[in-house]
Scaffold this motif. Structure first.
Motif, PDB file in Angstrom:
ATOM      1  N   ASN A  98      29.109  25.958  45.455  1.00 33.99           N
ATOM      2  CA  ASN A  98      28.418  25.986  46.745  1.00 33.99           C
ATOM      3  C   ASN A  98      28.047  27.411  47.159  1.00 33.99           C
ATOM      4  O   ASN A  98      28.232  27.837  48.297  1.00 33.99           O
ATOM      5  N   GLY A  99      27.542  28.147  46.177  1.00 35.66           N
ATOM      6  CA  GLY A  99      27.059  29.493  46.423  1.00 35.66           C
ATOM      7  C   GLY A  99      28.103  30.574  46.395  1.00 35.66           C
ATOM      8  O   GLY A  99      27.763  31.766  46.454  1.00 35.66           O
ATOM      9  N   LYS A 100      29.369  30.228  46.289  1.00 34.64           N
ATOM     10  CA  LYS A 100      30.454  31.213  46.277  1.00 34.64           C
ATOM     11  C   LYS A 100      30.880  31.493  44.835  1.00 34.64           C
ATOM     12  O   LYS A 100      31.194  30.569  44.079  1.00 34.64           O
ATOM     13  N   SER A 101      30.917  32.764  44.487  1.00 34.01           N
ATOM     14  CA  SER A 101      31.293  33.131  43.134  1.00 34.01           C
ATOM     15  C   SER A 101      32.752  32.778  42.861  1.00 34.01           C
ATOM     16  O   SER A 101      33.643  33.049  43.681  1.00 34.01           O
ATOM     17  N   GLN A 102      32.973  32.175  41.704  1.00 34.87           N
ATOM     18  CA  GLN A 102      34.334  31.840  41.254  1.00 34.87           C
ATOM     19  C   GLN A 102      34.806  32.792  40.159  1.00 34.87           C
ATOM     20  O   GLN A 102      35.816  32.541  39.498  1.00 34.87           O
ATOM     21  N   GLY A 103      34.056  33.896  39.995  1.00 31.09           N
ATOM     22  CA  GLY A 103      34.458  34.906  39.042  1.00 31.09           C
ATOM     23  C   GLY A 103      33.520  35.005  37.854  1.00 31.09           C
ATOM     24  O   GLY A 103      32.748  34.089  37.559  1.00 31.09           O
ATOM     25  N   ILE A 104      33.583  36.149  37.198  1.00 34.06           N
ATOM     26  CA  ILE A 104      32.778  36.417  36.009  1.00 34.06           C
ATOM     27  C   ILE A 104      33.710  36.521  34.811  1.00 34.06           C
ATOM     28  O   ILE A 104      34.754  37.191  34.877  1.00 34.06           O
ATOM     29  N   LYS A 105      33.320  35.870  33.704  1.00 35.14           N
ATOM     30  CA  LYS A 105      34.156  35.925  32.511  1.00 35.14           C
ATOM     31  C   LYS A 105      33.315  36.341  31.309  1.00 35.14           C
ATOM     32  O   LYS A 105      32.209  35.832  31.092  1.00 35.14           O
ATOM     33  N   PRO A 106      33.833  37.309  30.516  1.00 31.68           N
ATOM     34  CA  PRO A 106      33.100  37.785  29.342  1.00 31.68           C
ATOM     35  C   PRO A 106      33.201  36.779  28.189  1.00 31.68           C
ATOM     36  O   PRO A 106      34.044  35.872  28.194  1.00 31.68           O
ATOM     37  N   LYS A 107      32.371  36.977  27.199  1.00 28.78           N
ATOM     38  CA  LYS A 107      32.365  36.102  26.022  1.00 28.78           C
ATOM     39  C   LYS A 107      33.595  36.388  25.165  1.00 28.78           C
ATOM     40  O   LYS A 107      33.798  37.521  24.722  1.00 28.78           O
ATOM     41  N   PRO A 108      34.437  35.373  24.912  1.00 24.75           N
ATOM     42  CA  PRO A 108      35.608  35.593  24.058  1.00 24.75           C
ATOM     43  C   PRO A 108      35.190  35.897  22.619  1.00 24.75           C
ATOM     44  O   PRO A 108      34.194  35.373  22.119  1.00 24.75           O
ATOM     45  N   ALA A 109      35.940  36.731  21.971  1.00 28.23           N
ATOM     46  CA  ALA A 109      35.621  37.122  20.603  1.00 28.23           C
ATOM     47  C   ALA A 109      35.669  35.942  19.648  1.00 28.23           C
ATOM     48  O   ALA A 109      34.965  35.926  18.629  1.00 28.23           O
ATOM     49  N   ASP A 110      36.491  34.938  19.969  1.00 26.63           N
ATOM     50  CA  ASP A 110      36.623  33.785  19.072  1.00 26.63           C
ATOM     51  C   ASP A 110      35.749  32.608  19.479  1.00 26.63           C
ATOM     52  O   ASP A 110      35.918  31.490  18.975  1.00 26.63           O
ATOM     53  N   ASP A 111      34.776  32.837  20.393  1.00 23.89           N
ATOM     54  CA  ASP A 111      33.824  31.803  20.818  1.00 23.89           C
ATOM     55  C   ASP A 111      34.476  30.638  21.551  1.00 23.89           C
ATOM     56  O   ASP A 111      33.876  29.566  21.669  1.00 23.89           O
ATOM     57  N   SER A 112      35.684  30.816  22.044  1.00 33.97           N
ATOM     58  CA  SER A 112      36.349  29.742  22.788  1.00 33.97           C
ATOM     59  C   SER A 112      35.679  29.555  24.146  1.00 33.97           C
ATOM     60  O   SER A 112      34.996  30.449  24.655  1.00 33.97           O
ATOM     61  N   PRO A 113      35.849  28.386  24.759  1.00 32.23           N
ATOM     62  CA  PRO A 113      35.220  28.147  26.064  1.00 32.23           C
ATOM     63  C   PRO A 113      35.847  28.999  27.159  1.00 32.23           C
ATOM     64  O   PRO A 113      36.980  29.477  27.033  1.00 32.23           O
ATOM     65  N   ARG A 114      35.103  29.181  28.232  1.00 32.62           N
ATOM     66  CA  ARG A 114      35.597  29.899  29.406  1.00 32.62           C
ATOM     67  C   ARG A 114      36.044  28.871  30.438  1.00 32.62           C
ATOM     68  O   ARG A 114      35.287  27.967  30.792  1.00 32.62           O
ATOM     69  N   ASP A 115      37.289  28.998  30.874  1.00 28.37           N
ATOM     70  CA  ASP A 115      37.924  27.984  31.717  1.00 28.37           C
ATOM     71  C   ASP A 115      38.028  28.430  33.171  1.00 28.37           C
ATOM     72  O   ASP A 115      38.325  29.595  33.459  1.00 28.37           O
TER      73      ASP A 115
END
Length: 770
Positions: free
Chosen positions: A611-628
């Motif tokens: 709803n327009g509020k940032s829940q954080g920024i996450k970088p790309k994991p080196a092992d291509d795992s999903p961002r949770d």
């Protein structure tokens, strides 16, 4: 110069006209009569078939249902019917055919087919996936009607671990040619030298002289580019004795060729003719893809000098709601989805496919592992009465026919002679079974490698007993760490994953090991069968059988696509329970408060907004795992933004859907022709007032069609649905369903109307042309 080109064009056109008269190819799909069940005497010309059903082939009567847990096909055949089906067709040949040899070509009949013409038995083919040809010439009349009869019998069950279909489910044609002609499937065109500077196109062919007189015959091949312009011509002349078959071989040189590749699958055409003096006696046209493909032990797969990872999927031959009789438009739409997911390879699991399937792979730019059998002599659970009963007698002929039919396809880079074979591979008998098949393929198509999908190799001992040393490419199903260890112990082996699951570790085995040539996921599309009741469909695909993206498809795109990708999924039930779904509309808003969210992306960073509020920024994991993310659910909007080097490159947004308000219709194509392979897939979406899909809607959807269209099938992709595909209504699943529409009689507009109780009716118009 223009006059010279005009003269050459007229000369080629004239030659083509004569060639068309010399070889006549007639579609043989229309005006069949069908009877489900056995019919004593139906092979006889005078048999009374007036009460039989009129239809055209390809036709799969098993998909007509109904589903029944008691059906003998059991879990392998998806609990759909099996039995005997008869087909009869009356046809008349004019005087044009009187001086020719006339053959009938079947692309596939499921199964144990027997064919008669005018009461004469032409032959039997147990393997339902194989193409075959019969000579009608000794038995047909040219001054009165002829009758061809086909019996297809798959009543011996259980015969397969996956859905087979039933009947004449692929195309049929008559081919008539002169008494001097090319032997069937004998024109063989390949490019042993293929560089951007030059290519050598090698042509081989067999000329049959069934006359009583020897003759001097010249075989020539003209290579045409995609615009029809001649780029090379070559030929050879020989004497062909009466009653003899003679091999011809010669090379054509092409300067600065356009190479066939995955992004630009450029195709030339080789027009190969037999001539006696100035008379054209026979002609065969062969699509040609000039390319160099090879496997290297240290670096995997190479195409035209480029090191490429084969990112493949396994595909069974059914098309969902249409069963085994699949219009090519259905495959084309599926291939487009696979391309979007980053797929570049297809394994034909576990049998020969329709020839037009491979034509499509050629045109769309997929590499193919072309597979022969799922079993040799040992049976498998759920398929005790399958091809294992026929392998010893038929493997050589079936393999020969498949390879000779398929070997001109540039898409094919690898043959497979078996999948998880249960025969013992520990002794000379098992070694010989493999070696005989590999040697036959090498003889018929020199240069293309052979593999098989090994089953638990460490258990069977094939990595240590010398069996794997015989293989051109070592293929293994699953257990990637075993294959990695085997290669590191035998660095001279070329290796590939022939069947793999969707988990991260399997992707990393391909990504991080240079010698891993590729992998084929199980599977690309959900397929009928191999499911335990009440399920009827195996659901391990990247896409549902109706073409909807699944969680593993979204994740795979983030690993395999070259384009920026961002996708969100959430657990369907509260606090991490349930399945992964791609929406922001829980079944019960009141009890859903803890949302487990995953984002699949190949972007440098992903920022999530609720709803327009940032829940954080996450970088790309080196092992291509999903961002949770672990979120407290709020009704409204969930949005993921992917960025590369700080620049926004991909966005996905979900909105919580309200009550169903209307029906949206979209079609894969809005024009249809009178061709079996032409079909439009119309997607039905139940949406709220703002156009958001109501992901929990399971309303009954009713269809009607007017004008020149035919409602071929309806489906929703639900693996536990037992609704029939051939009808006028179907429940929605996750807010969607589809209708497959084809052209009917005449031309003009076909209007598909779709209704759901309580919602405004929707319609879509499709144009039918001849």
């Amino acid at each position: 110069m223009k006059k010279i080109y005009l003269f050459i064009s007229l000369l080629l056109a004239t030659a083509s006209l004569y060639a068309q008269q010399s070889r006549i190819i007639t579609p043989f799909d229309d005006s069949w009569l069908f009877y489900k069940g056995d019919a004593t005497g139906a092979e006889q010309t005078a048999f009374n078939d007036k009460a039989w059903r009129k239809l055209s082939v390809p036709h799969d009567w098993s998909i007509e249902g109904p589903y029944d847990q008691a059906n003998p096909t059991s879990r392998g055949g998806g609990y759909l019917p099996a039995g005997i089906g008869w087909y009869r067709k009356q046809f008349t040949l004019g005087k044009t055919y009187a001086s020719k040899n006339v053959t009938v070509e079947f692309d596939g009949v499921m199964a144990n087919s027997d064919v008669w013409v005018n009461g004469h038995h032409l032959g039997k083919r147990p393997y339902g996936y194989i193409s075959f040809i019969y000579d009608l010439t000794p038995y047909i009349s040219y001054d009165k009607p002829n009758v061809i009869a086909v019996k297809a019998d798959n009543s011996l069950q259980t015969a397969s671990r996956y859905y087979t279909g039933a009947g004449i489910y692929r195309h049929v044609r008559l081919v008539a040619y002169n008494t001097v002609h090319f032997a069937p499937w004998s024109v063989y065109v390949k490019s042993p030298v293929a560089t951007v500077a030059k290519a050598t196109v090698q042509i081989q062919a067999q000329v049959v002289n069934s006359t009583k007189v020897a003759g001097e015959y010249k075989v020539t091949t003209t290579v045409l580019d995609a615009a029809g312009k001649t780029v090379s011509t070559a030929g050879s002349a020989k004497t062909v004795a009466a009653g003899q078959t003679v091999d011809f071989s010669f090379d054509a040189q092409v300067a600065n060729p356009k190479l066939w590749n995955l992004d630009e699958p450029y195709l030339y055409t080789a027009v190969t003719r037999i001539a006696k003096g100035s008379e054209i006696i026979d002609e065969v046209k062969t699509p040609v893809g000039i390319r160099e493909a090879k496997f290297e032990a240290a670096t995997g797969f190479w195409l035209n000098g480029q090191n490429i990872k084969i990112k493949g999927v396994c595909l069974h031959h059914d098309g969902g709601a249409v069963g085994a009789a699949v219009p090519l438009s259905v495959w084309e739409q599926r291939f487009k989805l696979l391309k979007q997911a980053g797929v570049n390879g297809i394994r034909t699991a576990h049998n020969p496919v329709a020839p037009e399937f491979l034509d499509l792979c050629d045109r769309m730019g997929f590499v193919v592992m072309d597979e022969t059998f799922d079993t040799w002599t040992a049976s498998k659970p759920g398929a005790a009465k399958g091809y294992n009963l026929y392998f010893t007698e038929w493997w050589e002929r079936d393999t020969r026919d498949m390879v000779m039919r398929d070997r001109n396809h540039p898409s094919i880079v690898l043959y497979s002679v078996g999948n998880e074979i249960h025969d013992s591979l520990k002794d000379s008998v098992g070694f010989k079974k493999y070696r005989d098949q590999q040697n036959l393929i090498h003889k018929l198509d020199p240069g293309r490698p052979v593999t098989m999908a090994l089953f638990r190799p460490n258990v069977s001992g094939v990595y240590a007993n010398g069996f794997a040393d015989m293989m051109d490419v070592v293929g293994q199903n699953y257990r990637e760490n075993e294959l990695i260890a085997a290669h590191e112990a035998h660095p001279n082996w070329k290796v590939i994953g022939t069947e793999n699951t969707h988990v991260l570790s399997m992707w990393l085995a391909l990504r991080d090991k240079p010698y891993m040539a590729g992998q084929f996921l199980w599977t690309g599309i959900d397929y009928l069968g191999e499911a335990a009741w009440p399920e009827t469909t195996n659901n391990q695909g990247l896409f549902t059988r109706t073409g909807e993206w699944k969680q593993q498809g979204l994740q795979r795109q983030s690993w395999w696509s070259e384009k920026p990708v961002v996708h969100m999924v959430r657990k369907s039930d509260n606090d991490g329970a349930g399945n992964w779904v791609a929406d922001w509309t829980p079944v019960d808003f009141g009890t859903y408060d803890n949302a487990k969210v995953q984002v699949y992306s190949n972007c440098d960073e992903v920022e999530l907004f609720l709803n327009g509020k940032s829940q954080g920024i996450k970088p790309k994991p080196a092992d291509d795992s999903p961002r949770d993310w672990d979120l407290t659910f709020e009704k409204g909007s969930l949005k993921a933004v992917g960025r590369n080097k700080g620049k926004e490159v991909a966005v996905e947004e979900f909105k919580s859907a309200g009550a169903p308000a209307k029906i949206l219709l979209t079609a894969t194509q809005d024009k249809l022709t009178h061709n079996f392979d032409d079909a439009s897939i119309v997607k039905v979406s139940i949406v709220d007032a703002e156009g958001n899909v109501c992901a929990n809607a399971d309303n009954m959807v009713k269809f009607s069609i007017s004008g020149s269209g035919i409602l071929q099938a309806v489906d929703n992709g639900d693996i536990i649905s037992h609704e029939q595909y051939q009808g006028t209504e179907h429940k929605a699943f996750q807010g969607k369903c589809i209708a497959i529409v084809k052209a009917g009689a005449g031309s003009g507009t076909a209007t598909l109307k779709v209704s759901v109780a309580g919602l405004p009716e929707a319609s879509i118009a499709l144009q039918i042309t001849k």
